[in-house]
Enzyme design. Structure first.
Site, short mmCIF file in Angstrom:
data_model
loop_
_atom_site.label_atom_id
_atom_site.label_comp_id
_atom_site.label_asym_id
_atom_site.label_seq_id
_atom_site.Cartn_x
_atom_site.Cartn_y
_atom_site.Cartn_z
N LYS A 94 36.02 -7.38 54.22
CA LYS A 94 36.28 -8.30 55.33
C LYS A 94 36.78 -7.61 56.59
CE LYS A 94 35.37 -12.25 53.19
NZ LYS A 94 34.28 -13.15 53.61
N GLU A 116 39.45 -19.10 58.78
CA GLU A 116 39.53 -19.76 57.49
C GLU A 116 39.54 -18.69 56.41
OE1 GLU A 116 35.77 -18.08 57.05
OE2 GLU A 116 36.61 -19.03 58.84
N SER A 383 32.92 -5.48 46.48
CA SER A 383 33.34 -6.14 47.72
C SER A 383 34.84 -6.14 47.93
CB SER A 383 32.82 -7.58 47.75
OG SER A 383 33.26 -8.29 46.61
#
Length: 401
Positions: A94, A116, A383
């Site tokens: 991210k 969010e 991830s």
């Protein structure tokens, strides 16, 4: 951010039949301003220099492509390589996107940042980059996710951001995104919304994809260096789809590499208790874009079920919908039980505790590896790391701290 031969999305933000801008008129100017800013900056030498400098010096890129020796020996049908996004600063992919978007926000003169989050990793990454620039930051998170991701909630607060618990609806990622959009409508003049996935109205799916495609760019060069050819397959979990798209995008025109997205099968796709719209959904509009969606016959959004907060979303990015329909990518689903088994297996075999999201990708290896020989190279995009999920898994295992 290197250009790909394909020209998608088109000028209206569509990937084939999917995408677009289905938003209130209040947001149309903000989206147009964002698109104009991005298109003016994305190829600017100073902007690119700053972006890649931050990825190197702050995030710690490039992330390694690591040979998983014990997993490879276990399956015995091909070499398994791990793209280690879990080693990034803040613990997931991210941060790649938030670094890029905070630079856009700075250029646009925005003083307030909203986002969010589901599993909390995007919330942590957003709070991190906002703290770095001294910007006010607000994170919206479903009440259920606040409980199961308490570690990340505290991390967000330590970084100086406010966490807004959302109790409406299913109290998960979908509802957090609803509230973030409402905030943006109200405060559009001074607020930048850092969307965390390749979802939402155009130009967000394009912007998030481009910033996170550094993963696939590195993977191309690392594959050449480590095994002198392109991977036979890339496997990545898919919720909204940013981690998978970051890995897939630079490979779209590399025909020999299979692109495999793994959705959250929950209790089983056949039960309806899942979060797998590409496997058991139909086209519909959610959060400003047309894409595959879990909906009933009346077009109402269905509830989702997944052990993983980050995959617990009823929609998916429009480019993934296009990749599914075009046949360029394959999309499968694995159950909660399979993901939990893989979570333990990878931890014990490789000394790497994966995020529950990533565990879904690892779980699919049980099926996938049967189709390869010993000369094959399969990449799993790791991830994120699983620190945030320890309490969830421990509770399921009946362990109390």
């Amino acid at each position: 951010m290197k250009p790909n031969k394909q020209s998608l999305p088109d000028k209206n933000g569509f990937f084939g039949d999917y995408g677009g801008k289905f938003v209130p008129e209040t947001l149309m100017y903000a989206l147009e301003q964002l698109e104009e800013t991005y298109l003016n900056l994305k190829d600017d030498d100073d902007f690119k220099k700053q972006f890649y400098k931050d990825l190197s010096e702050f995030v710690g890129r490039p992330s390694p492509l690591y040979f998983a020796e014990r997993l490879t020996d276990y399956y015995g049908t091909g070499s398994i390589w791990l793209k280690r996004e879990d080693l990034n600063h803040t613990g997931a992919h991210k941060i790649n996107n938030t670094i890029g978007q905070i630079l856009l926000a700075k250029h646009m003169g925005k003083k307030r940042i909203i986002a969010e989050t589901g599993a909390g990793q995007h919330g942590v990454a957003t709070a991190t980059v906002a703290a770095r620039l001294g910007l006010e930051c607000h994170i919206y998170m479903g009440a259920e996710d606040v409980e199961r991701q308490s570690l990340n909630v505290y991390r967000i607060k330590l970084l100086g951001a406010q966490v807004h618990k959302v109790d409406s609806g299913s109290a998960t990622l979908k509802d957090a995104l609803n509230e973030a959009l409402r905030d943006w409508v109200t405060n559009v003049d001074d607020t930048y919304y850092i969307i965390g996935s390749v979802t939402g109205p155009h130009p967000y799916p394009m912007i998030v994809r481009d910033f996170n495609s550094v993963v696939g760019e590195e993977l191309i060069s690392q594959s050449k260096e480590l095994f002198n050819k392109m991977p036979d397959a890339i496997v990545a979990c898919v919720g909204g789809g940013s981690n998978a798209m970051g890995a897939f995008y630079p490979f779209i025109n590399i025909a020999g590499t299979r692109l495999i997205g793994v959705e959250a099968g929950g209790e089983g796709v056949e039960t309806g208790e899942h979060a797998a719209p590409l496997n058991d959904g139909s086209p519909g509009v959610l959060h400003g874009a047309l894409s595959y969606l879990m909906q009933d016959d009346s077009g109402q959004v269905k509830s989702t079920k997944s052990v993983s907060a980050g995959l617990d979303y009823p929609g998916v990015g429009p480019e993934h919908s296009w990749l599914k329909d075009s046949g360029r990518a394959e999309y499968v689903a694995v159950s909660d039980d399979a993901a939990l088994k893989a979570f333990h297996q990878v931890s014990e075999f490789e000394g790497i505790i994966p995020a529950l999201e990533t565990a879904h990708a690892f779980a699919y290896l049980d099926t996938l590896m049967k189709g390869f020989d010993s000369n094959s190279n399969i990449v799993v995009n790791v991830s994120g790391r699983g620190d945030k999920d320890i309490n969830t898994v421990a509770e399921i295992d009946g362990i109390k701290f």
